[in-house]
Design a protein around this motif. Structure first.
Motif, PDB file in Angstrom:
ATOM      1  N   GLN A 113      -4.708 -19.023  64.988  1.00  0.00           N
ATOM      2  CA  GLN A 113      -5.196 -17.662  65.051  1.00  0.00           C
ATOM      3  C   GLN A 113      -4.144 -16.722  64.477  1.00  0.00           C
ATOM      4  O   GLN A 113      -2.991 -16.731  64.887  1.00  0.00           O
ATOM      5  CB  GLN A 113      -5.525 -17.284  66.485  1.00  0.00           C
TER       6      GLN A 113
ATOM      7  N   GLY B  87      -9.248 -13.505  66.140  1.00  0.00           N
ATOM      8  CA  GLY B  87      -8.355 -13.200  67.245  1.00  0.00           C
ATOM      9  C   GLY B  87      -8.930 -13.679  68.556  1.00  0.00           C
ATOM     10  O   GLY B  87     -10.048 -14.204  68.616  1.00  0.00           O
TER      11      GLY B  87
ATOM     12  N   GLN C 290     -16.068 -23.062  69.533  1.00  0.00           N
ATOM     13  CA  GLN C 290     -15.631 -22.082  70.523  1.00  0.00           C
ATOM     14  C   GLN C 290     -15.624 -22.763  71.881  1.00  0.00           C
ATOM     15  O   GLN C 290     -16.677 -22.984  72.497  1.00  0.00           O
ATOM     16  CB  GLN C 290     -16.541 -20.852  70.546  1.00  0.00           C
TER      17      GLN C 290
ATOM     18  N   GLN D 213     -12.840 -19.133  75.110  1.00  0.00           N
ATOM     19  CA  GLN D 213     -11.849 -19.027  74.039  1.00  0.00           C
ATOM     20  C   GLN D 213     -12.444 -18.338  72.809  1.00  0.00           C
ATOM     21  O   GLN D 213     -13.633 -18.023  72.756  1.00  0.00           O
ATOM     22  CB  GLN D 213     -11.356 -20.427  73.644  1.00  0.00           C
ATOM     23  N   SER D 214     -11.571 -18.158  71.826  1.00  0.00           N
ATOM     24  CA  SER D 214     -12.016 -17.604  70.548  1.00  0.00           C
ATOM     25  C   SER D 214     -12.557 -18.719  69.661  1.00  0.00           C
ATOM     26  O   SER D 214     -12.689 -19.860  70.088  1.00  0.00           O
ATOM     27  CB  SER D 214     -10.846 -16.887  69.870  1.00  0.00           C
ATOM     28  N   LEU D 215     -12.859 -18.380  68.446  1.00  0.00           N
ATOM     29  CA  LEU D 215     -13.400 -19.352  67.510  1.00  0.00           C
ATOM     30  C   LEU D 215     -12.275 -20.038  66.745  1.00  0.00           C
ATOM     31  O   LEU D 215     -11.315 -19.390  66.323  1.00  0.00           O
ATOM     32  CB  LEU D 215     -14.307 -18.655  66.484  1.00  0.00           C
TER      33      LEU D 215
ATOM     34  N   PHE E  13     -14.217  -9.329  68.454  1.00  0.00           N
ATOM     35  CA  PHE E  13     -13.187 -10.114  67.790  1.00  0.00           C
ATOM     36  C   PHE E  13     -12.797  -9.474  66.467  1.00  0.00           C
ATOM     37  O   PHE E  13     -13.665  -9.045  65.697  1.00  0.00           O
ATOM     38  CB  PHE E  13     -13.691 -11.531  67.493  1.00  0.00           C
TER      39      PHE E  13
END
Lengths: 113, 111
Positions: free
Chosen positions: B2, B102, A37, A41-43, B88
């Motif tokens: 994603q 996401g 991560q 940000q996202s994973l 998420f």
């Protein structure tokens, strides 16, 4: 459910060095994964840690940079090799059981100077 | 890559109000999951909804899934300061246990 312990929880590293993160699960799990991560940000999935064999890497991640071991069902390590400032991230270990949900460790926050 | 896209990116509400966030995805799935992350820590699993379910509840959480629109929503009712976190959605990759997350919705609950 599963409880996941990760260490170190955070570290400050010098450019060009390597760091190994350890992940211990309190019960036998089907799958273990490593995520990254980046700040804000996202994973992003790095790889699936396979017991007793080579990890399965996602696109954009390679074994030379992120070697992973999983000697048994409850333990895995991720090494971040030859670090650069771009590797500054939170690295998260996760484990899955047959129900499909994932359990996460608290993460290892790496800062590379 | 994603699969899930969430909106809004950020949400600020007063304590006691409801918070709604949405997730859209691209390919067929057999389940969709929601997770919460407090302040850069590990993720906590909130709820899993299967493709044959339209709605699911867990405490103050309500999740819907519309497979025809490839979208899901998470509703938090009667929000509390402790609900301040990033949320998420996650969908399986390649129909196995690997999850794609996401971008997340950051929720701030003001006292």
């Amino acid at each position: 459910s599963a409880v996941i312990s990760q260490k170190p929880s955070r570290d400050i590293c010098q450019r060009g060095t390597s760091l190994t993160i350890q992940c211990q699960v309190d019960s036998q799990v089907t799958m273990m994964f490593w995520y990254r991560q980046q700040p804000g940000q996202s994973l992003t999935l790095i790889a699936t840690a396979n017991q007793g064999s080579e990890a399965t890497y996602e696109s954009g991640f390679v074994i030379d940079k992120f070697p992973i071991s999983r000697p048994n069902l409850t333990f895995s390590t991720l090494t971040v090799s030859n670090m650069s400032p771009e590797d500054s991230s939170i690295y998260l270990c996760s484990a899955g059981i047959v129900t499909g949900e994932l359990f996460f460790g608290e993460g290892s926050r790496l800062t590379v100077l | 890559s994603q699969q899930g896209e969430e909106d809004p990116q950020a949400l600020s509400i007063q304590e006691g109000e409801n918070a709604t966030m949405n997730c859209s995805y691209k390919t067929s799935i057999n389940n969709l999951q929601w997770y919460r992350q407090n302040s850069g820590r590990g993720l906590v699993h909130l709820i899993l909804i299967r493709s044959n379910e339209r709605e699911k509840h867990s405490g103050r959480l309500r999740v819907t899934l519309d497979t025809s629109k490839k979208s899901s929503s998470l509703l938090i009712t009667a929000s509390r300061a402790a609900d301040t976190a990033s949320y998420f959605c996650a969908t399986p990759m390649y129909n196995d246990y690997k999850l794609s997350f996401g971008a997340g919705t950051t929720v701030t609950v003001r006292a």
